[in-house]
Design a protein around this motif. Structure first.
Motif, PDB file in Angstrom:
ATOM      1  N   ASP A   1      12.348  59.428  -2.451  1.00  0.00           N
ATOM      2  CA  ASP A   1      13.155  58.981  -1.314  1.00  0.00           C
ATOM      3  C   ASP A   1      12.978  58.062  -0.513  1.00  0.00           C
ATOM      4  N   ASP A   2      11.505  57.446  -0.685  1.00  0.00           N
ATOM      5  CA  ASP A   2      11.252  56.079   0.243  1.00  0.00           C
ATOM      6  C   ASP A   2      11.995  54.921   0.001  1.00  0.00           C
ATOM      7  N   TRP A   3      12.528  54.950  -1.184  1.00  0.00           N
ATOM      8  CA  TRP A   3      13.290  53.558  -1.510  1.00  0.00           C
ATOM      9  C   TRP A   3      14.719  54.030  -1.944  1.00  0.00           C
ATOM     10  N   TYR A   4      15.067  55.294  -2.200  1.00  0.00           N
ATOM     11  CA  TYR A   4      16.401  55.795  -2.458  1.00  0.00           C
ATOM     12  C   TYR A   4      17.203  55.390  -1.400  1.00  0.00           C
ATOM     13  N   TYR A   5      16.683  55.820  -0.071  1.00  0.00           N
ATOM     14  CA  TYR A   5      17.783  55.505   0.957  1.00  0.00           C
ATOM     15  C   TYR A   5      18.299  54.326   0.979  1.00  0.00           C
ATOM     16  N   GLU A   6      17.495  53.226   0.566  1.00  0.00           N
ATOM     17  CA  GLU A   6      17.784  52.035   0.538  1.00  0.00           C
ATOM     18  C   GLU A   6      18.738  51.418  -0.248  1.00  0.00           C
ATOM     19  N   MET A   7      18.579  51.966  -1.538  1.00  0.00           N
ATOM     20  CA  MET A   7      19.586  52.017  -2.764  1.00  0.00           C
ATOM     21  C   MET A   7      20.922  52.632  -2.423  1.00  0.00           C
TER      22      MET A   7
ATOM     23  N   GLY B   1      11.979  58.757   9.735  1.00  0.00           N
ATOM     24  CA  GLY B   1      13.176  58.316   8.701  1.00  0.00           C
ATOM     25  C   GLY B   1      13.813  56.932   8.805  1.00  0.00           C
ATOM     26  N   PRO B   2      13.934  56.574   9.696  1.00  0.00           N
ATOM     27  CA  PRO B   2      14.806  55.166  10.134  1.00  0.00           C
ATOM     28  C   PRO B   2      13.769  54.003   9.471  1.00  0.00           C
ATOM     29  N   VAL B   3      12.408  54.124   9.572  1.00  0.00           N
ATOM     30  CA  VAL B   3      11.451  53.163   9.414  1.00  0.00           C
ATOM     31  C   VAL B   3      11.371  53.024   7.892  1.00  0.00           C
ATOM     32  N   PHE B   4      11.192  54.204   6.994  1.00  0.00           N
ATOM     33  CA  PHE B   4      11.246  53.871   5.637  1.00  0.00           C
ATOM     34  C   PHE B   4      12.620  53.591   5.021  1.00  0.00           C
ATOM     35  N   SER B   5      13.526  53.465   5.728  1.00  0.00           N
ATOM     36  CA  SER B   5      15.019  53.214   5.285  1.00  0.00           C
ATOM     37  C   SER B   5      15.288  52.042   5.642  1.00  0.00           C
ATOM     38  N   ALA B   6      14.409  50.987   6.131  1.00  0.00           N
ATOM     39  CA  ALA B   6      14.651  49.851   6.869  1.00  0.00           C
ATOM     40  C   ALA B   6      14.312  48.490   6.013  1.00  0.00           C
TER      41      ALA B   6
ATOM     42  N   LYS C   1      21.635  49.276  14.203  1.00  0.00           N
ATOM     43  CA  LYS C   1      23.002  50.013  14.195  1.00  0.00           C
ATOM     44  C   LYS C   1      22.852  51.066  13.036  1.00  0.00           C
ATOM     45  N   LEU C   2      22.419  50.796  11.885  1.00  0.00           N
ATOM     46  CA  LEU C   2      22.490  51.695  10.784  1.00  0.00           C
ATOM     47  C   LEU C   2      21.371  52.595  10.809  1.00  0.00           C
TER      48      LEU C   2
ATOM     49  N   GLY D   1      11.091  51.718  15.549  1.00  0.00           N
ATOM     50  CA  GLY D   1      10.327  51.517  14.452  1.00  0.00           C
ATOM     51  C   GLY D   1      10.965  50.641  13.275  1.00  0.00           C
ATOM     52  N   ALA D   2      12.469  51.104  13.100  1.00  0.00           N
ATOM     53  CA  ALA D   2      12.903  50.396  11.997  1.00  0.00           C
ATOM     54  C   ALA D   2      13.295  48.939  12.181  1.00  0.00           C
ATOM     55  N   VAL D   3      13.629  48.816  13.504  1.00  0.00           N
ATOM     56  CA  VAL D   3      13.949  47.282  14.117  1.00  0.00           C
ATOM     57  C   VAL D   3      12.607  46.492  13.676  1.00  0.00           C
ATOM     58  N   PHE D   4      11.479  47.147  14.307  1.00  0.00           N
ATOM     59  CA  PHE D   4      10.248  46.173  14.040  1.00  0.00           C
ATOM     60  C   PHE D   4      10.021  46.127  12.632  1.00  0.00           C
ATOM     61  N   LEU D   5      10.111  46.941  11.701  1.00  0.00           N
ATOM     62  CA  LEU D   5       9.820  46.675  10.039  1.00  0.00           C
ATOM     63  C   LEU D   5      10.933  45.767   9.460  1.00  0.00           C
ATOM     64  N   ALA D   6      12.168  46.023   9.901  1.00  0.00           N
ATOM     65  CA  ALA D   6      13.061  45.335   9.169  1.00  0.00           C
ATOM     66  C   ALA D   6      12.999  43.685   9.696  1.00  0.00           C
ATOM     67  N   GLY D   7      12.708  43.407  11.024  1.00  0.00           N
ATOM     68  CA  GLY D   7      12.189  42.155  11.505  1.00  0.00           C
ATOM     69  C   GLY D   7      11.066  41.497  11.003  1.00  0.00           C
ATOM     70  N   ALA D   8      10.090  42.362  10.483  1.00  0.00           N
ATOM     71  CA  ALA D   8       8.762  41.877  10.121  1.00  0.00           C
ATOM     72  C   ALA D   8       9.101  41.399   8.627  1.00  0.00           C
ATOM     73  N   ILE D   9       9.984  42.106   7.924  1.00  0.00           N
ATOM     74  CA  ILE D   9      10.149  41.905   6.604  1.00  0.00           C
ATOM     75  C   ILE D   9      11.007  40.440   6.384  1.00  0.00           C
TER      76      ILE D   9
END
Length: 207
Positions: free
Chosen positions: A89-95, A157-162, A182-183, A195-203
């Motif tokens: 699930d750590d990457w299935y949410y992204e898929m 949840g939002p962090v490992f989906s980002a 947003k998502l 946390g999701a915002v931080f991770l998405a921006g870092a990537i």
């Protein structure tokens, strides 16, 4: 979690190809005050592979410490050779989100993402499992992670989906952050989405 190499390869290739389709460009450019970045499609694919494989390797190396109070143990490698990644699930949410982008476009809104979660029965643990329950009860995606409906709204949840948002906005951290903001509320709220915002921006910046 099934150890099916063919399923993994098909899913990963679909994710890589889908990201390019969703981005709908062959090169990306970011212009700041003093810097400009241009990526060929080949360079983008190389970095995209690093994003997917990096999170999979990290999760697979550290899963043995999950739900433990402390884990101050050196990690020197896998206990046995790994030829493929399991479905997790750590990457299935992204898929699942990627399928949504392919269906609804890069401006997909959170209620459309919620419908994609329903279509793929996405949400198996913690705030994500509750989000799926909410969606099945008719609560829209925009409220599935809200504290009034989700008692685990504050968790990761939002962090490992980002990761996907950073991958779709190379060297454009504000764009990646906006998508995560947003998502990310599909399975969390407030600090969890921060946390999701931080991770998405870092990537995004890592490009």
């Amino acid at each position: 979690m099934p150890n099916n190499p063919n399923l993994y390869r098909r899913t990963l290739l679909s994710a890589i190809g889908g990201s390019i389709i969703a981005s709908a460009v062959s090169s990306f450019a970011y212009s700041g005050e003093s810097a400009s970045l241009k990526l060929s499609r080949a360079d983008y694919l190389d970095r995209l592979n690093a994003i997917w494989h990096g999170q999979m390797i990290a999760a697979m190396l550290t899963v043995r410490f999950e739900h433990k109070v402390a884990a101050a143990v050196p990690i020197n490698g896998f206990s046995e050779p790994m030829q493929f990644a399991w479905l997790d699930d750590d990457w299935y949410y992204e898929m699942c989100a990627l399928r949504g982008f392919e269906k609804y476009g890069i401006d997909m809104n959170i209620d459309e993402l919620g419908q994609q979660w329903l279509d793929n029965n996405c949400g198996s643990w913690g705030s994500s499992a509750i989000a799926l329950e909410n969606l099945k009860r008719g609560i829209p995606g925009s409220m599935a992670g809200h504290p009034s409906n989700n008692r685990y709204w504050w968790t990761i949840g939002p962090v490992f989906s980002a990761d996907i948002y950073g991958a779709l906005a190379p060297a454009m951290p504000n764009v990646a952050a906006a998508m995560a903001r947003k998502l990310g509320k599909i399975n969390g709220h407030a600090e969890a989405v921060d946390g999701a915002v931080f991770l998405a921006g870092a990537i995004s910046l890592a490009f």
